[in-house]
Design a protein around this motif. Structure first.
Motif: not given
Length: 562
Positions: A405-433
């Motif tokens: 595990p390392v510290s965040p890379p320096p600012s000179s490191s290549p930066k990723a581009a991200y494409t949003l697939v979906f945002q803020d979809k509700p998801l409730t994780l209920r306790a298992p029986a």
């Protein structure tokens, strides 16, 4: 790099690839029996050691199958003093694996160049490694090849590398004839005899490492790897003489180096014993190593920020398909033993044998036969684990920069581009029986209530009440400080949570509070963000018998842009 002795990176040659699977390759870290390991960055800018398997292994279907199993198992391992797997591809023309990178020095290299460590450093090394083994074993993985070359020394402590991956080599043509995968002089007795191994085998190996680290002397005396393996195999008849070791170290060695796996010290007990003996907290790393070692590590940290320029700029080439563009895997001497039926690998629904299981001892005649074969056998060279190569490597043939595990890379490191697939979809994780579990696929997204053990392939987490009630992360899960994809990815890389959070911490400790933002790189290589918007305590969520809370969340998913 001005000091050749500290070069862990060498420039790319004109024949080296410049890009593979979207990763820009910046320098070589090492080369071994199965290929070459390169220095690169993820799309998010995290430094990685990028290993590509040679064509001849990549075309072996048995190797591919086992490699896929072991990489998936390794990705479940999370904890301190471990080198995480951050990305992999086992289905392409050339399989590859990327592990997080930190410049450091293998223990093998340190002992060769600087001699034995001070006793407090040995105890700290053993204690931290024991904690790492505990996390590995909790994920039902056995290292199988723990040795000084697979322990990396860094300024923030020791790190265990290459856990679990060695097993993939067992399915190759090199080892199908009955050879044992492992490094003979650091095997446990059961491994030297070709018997099935559990996590206790790693504890035995750690005891051997402790002895060598403190004195430079192996507990089983002088001799070649085969000779030492034969002596180890006979531990039940002739235990090693530990009288010449420092008195504070002997109790630790005695409890690690017992012949019966069930009688060995546990990893938790070993960590506690080591911390008391070290006289300082295991995680206090200020001056934890002698000054010459820390200075050498510091030079490597500085050099890692300046990868060497390629020797020349070749004509752009496609993804390499020749064996020369492989990953760094090592060949090590292996003792040839009589063929034994392979034990099924541990995995979901098939836990490792419990430590308390009674060991079945072979009859004296059988032991004699094994020893006789070992004494007369030719030492074969079999692939045993990644990163054990001979060129540009540490004292035991390991590349000297590898993952942690390392510290965040320096600012000179290549930066990723991200494409949003979906945002803020509700998801409730209920306790298992009681005695059930819910698998969660964040890519879909979809919940699988009342799932079954072993049906979590392609999932990111499981909320379960099977035996050990916990919330289990199947891909590395990190805590994010914000909600942008860049902050989310940084959280995965720098604030990784344990592989599971037990029921007690979920209820009494409130380990995951309202407002927590969790992020992971999914099994489909997307970036997922879970924001916990509410936590419903057990008393208010319907009285489910598991007694764990419900988590109300929103889910956001991004694709990494090519």
């Amino acid at each position: 790099m001005t000091d050749g002795s500290d070069d862990m990176m060498t420039p790319l040659s004109p024949l080296d690839p410049r890009e593979t699977a979207g990763y820009r390759l910046l320098a070589r870290l090492g080369e071994g029996g199965m290929g070459t390991v390169y220095f690169s960055h993820t799309r998010g800018g995290q430094p990685v050691a990028f290993k590509v398997i040679r064509r001849e292994y990549g075309q072996d279907p048995d190797f591919r199958r086992r490699f896929e199993q072991e990489v998936r198992a390794a990705r479940r391992v999370q904890g301190y003093h471990l080198v995480p797997v951050v990305d992999h591809d086992t289905a392409g023309p050339l399989p590859w694996i990327a592990t997080a990178f930190v410049p450091g020095l293998t223990l093998a290299d340190a002992l060769t160049a600087h001699g034995p460590l001070p006793l407090p450093a040995v105890f700290q090394l053993v204690g931290c490694t024991a904690r790492a083994l505990g996390s590995i074993h909790a994920a039902e993985v056995v290292h199988r090849d723990l040795k000084p070359a697979n322990i990396l020394l860094g300024s923030t402590g020791p790190y265990v590398i290459d856990f679990g991956i060695a097993r993939a080599a067992e399915s190759t043509q090199l080892t199908r004839s009955g050879a044992i995968v492992g490094t003979p002089q650091y095997m446990s007795p059961e491994q030297a005899l070709g018997e099935p191994v559990t996590g206790a085998a790693d504890v035995f190996s750690l005891g051997l490492i402790a002895a060598v680290s403190a004195t430079g002397r192996h507990p089983y005396g002088e001799g070649g790897a085969t000779t030492l393996a034969v002596r180890i195999a006979n531990t039940e008849r002739a235990a090693p003489d530990l009288s010449g070791y420092p008195a504070p170290l002997r109790p630790l060695l005695e409890r690690c180096l017992t012949a019966d796996p069930a009688a060995r010290i546990t990893t938790d007990e070993l960590a506690a014993l080591s911390e008391r003996a070290a006289g300082r907290p295991l995680r206090a790393f200020d001056g934890w190593l002698p000054a010459p070692l820390l200075e050498r590590i510091a030079r490597r940290e500085a050099a890692a920020a300046r990868p060497p320029e390629p020797t020349s700029t070749p004509t752009p080439t496609p993804t390499p398909t020749s064996p020369d563009a492989g990953a760094h895997w090592a060949a090590q001497p292996t003792v040839t033993a009589p063929p034994k039926p392979a034990a099924p690998p541990p995995g979901p629904g098939r836990p490792s044998a419990p430590r308390s299981a009674r060991r079945v001892h072979p009859a004296p005649a059988a032991v004699g036969a094994v020893v006789a074969v070992a004494l007369t056998a030719v030492v074969t060279w079999a692939v045993v684990s990644p990163d054990g190569g001979a060129n540009h490597a540490g004292g035991d043939g390991k590349p000297t920069g590898t993952a942690a595990p390392v510290s965040p890379p320096p600012s000179s490191s290549p930066k990723a581009a991200y494409t949003l697939v979906f945002q803020d979809k509700p998801l409730t994780l209920r306790a298992p029986a009681f005695n059930t579990g819910t698998h969660v696929d964040l890519d879909a997204p979809k919940l699988f209530p009342d799932g079954k053990i072993g049906e979590d392939t392609g999932m990111e987490l499981t909320y379960q009440d099977w035996g050990d009630s916990d919330l289990r992360f199947l891909t590395p899960m990190g805590r994010s400080s914000g909600t942008t994809p860049e902050e989310c990815r940084t959280g995965v890389d720098t604030d990784t949570l344990p592989a599971s959070i037990p029921k007690k911490d979920l209820t009494e400790g409130a380990a995951l509070a309202k407002g927590t933002v969790l992020c992971t790189v999914t099994s489909d290589h997307n970036l997922a963000m879970l924001r916990i918007t509410d936590v419903v305590p057990p008393a208010k969520n319907g009285g489910l018998s598991s007694g764990m809370p419900d988590y109300v969340t929103t889910l956001t998913l991004w694709k990494f842009a090519k």
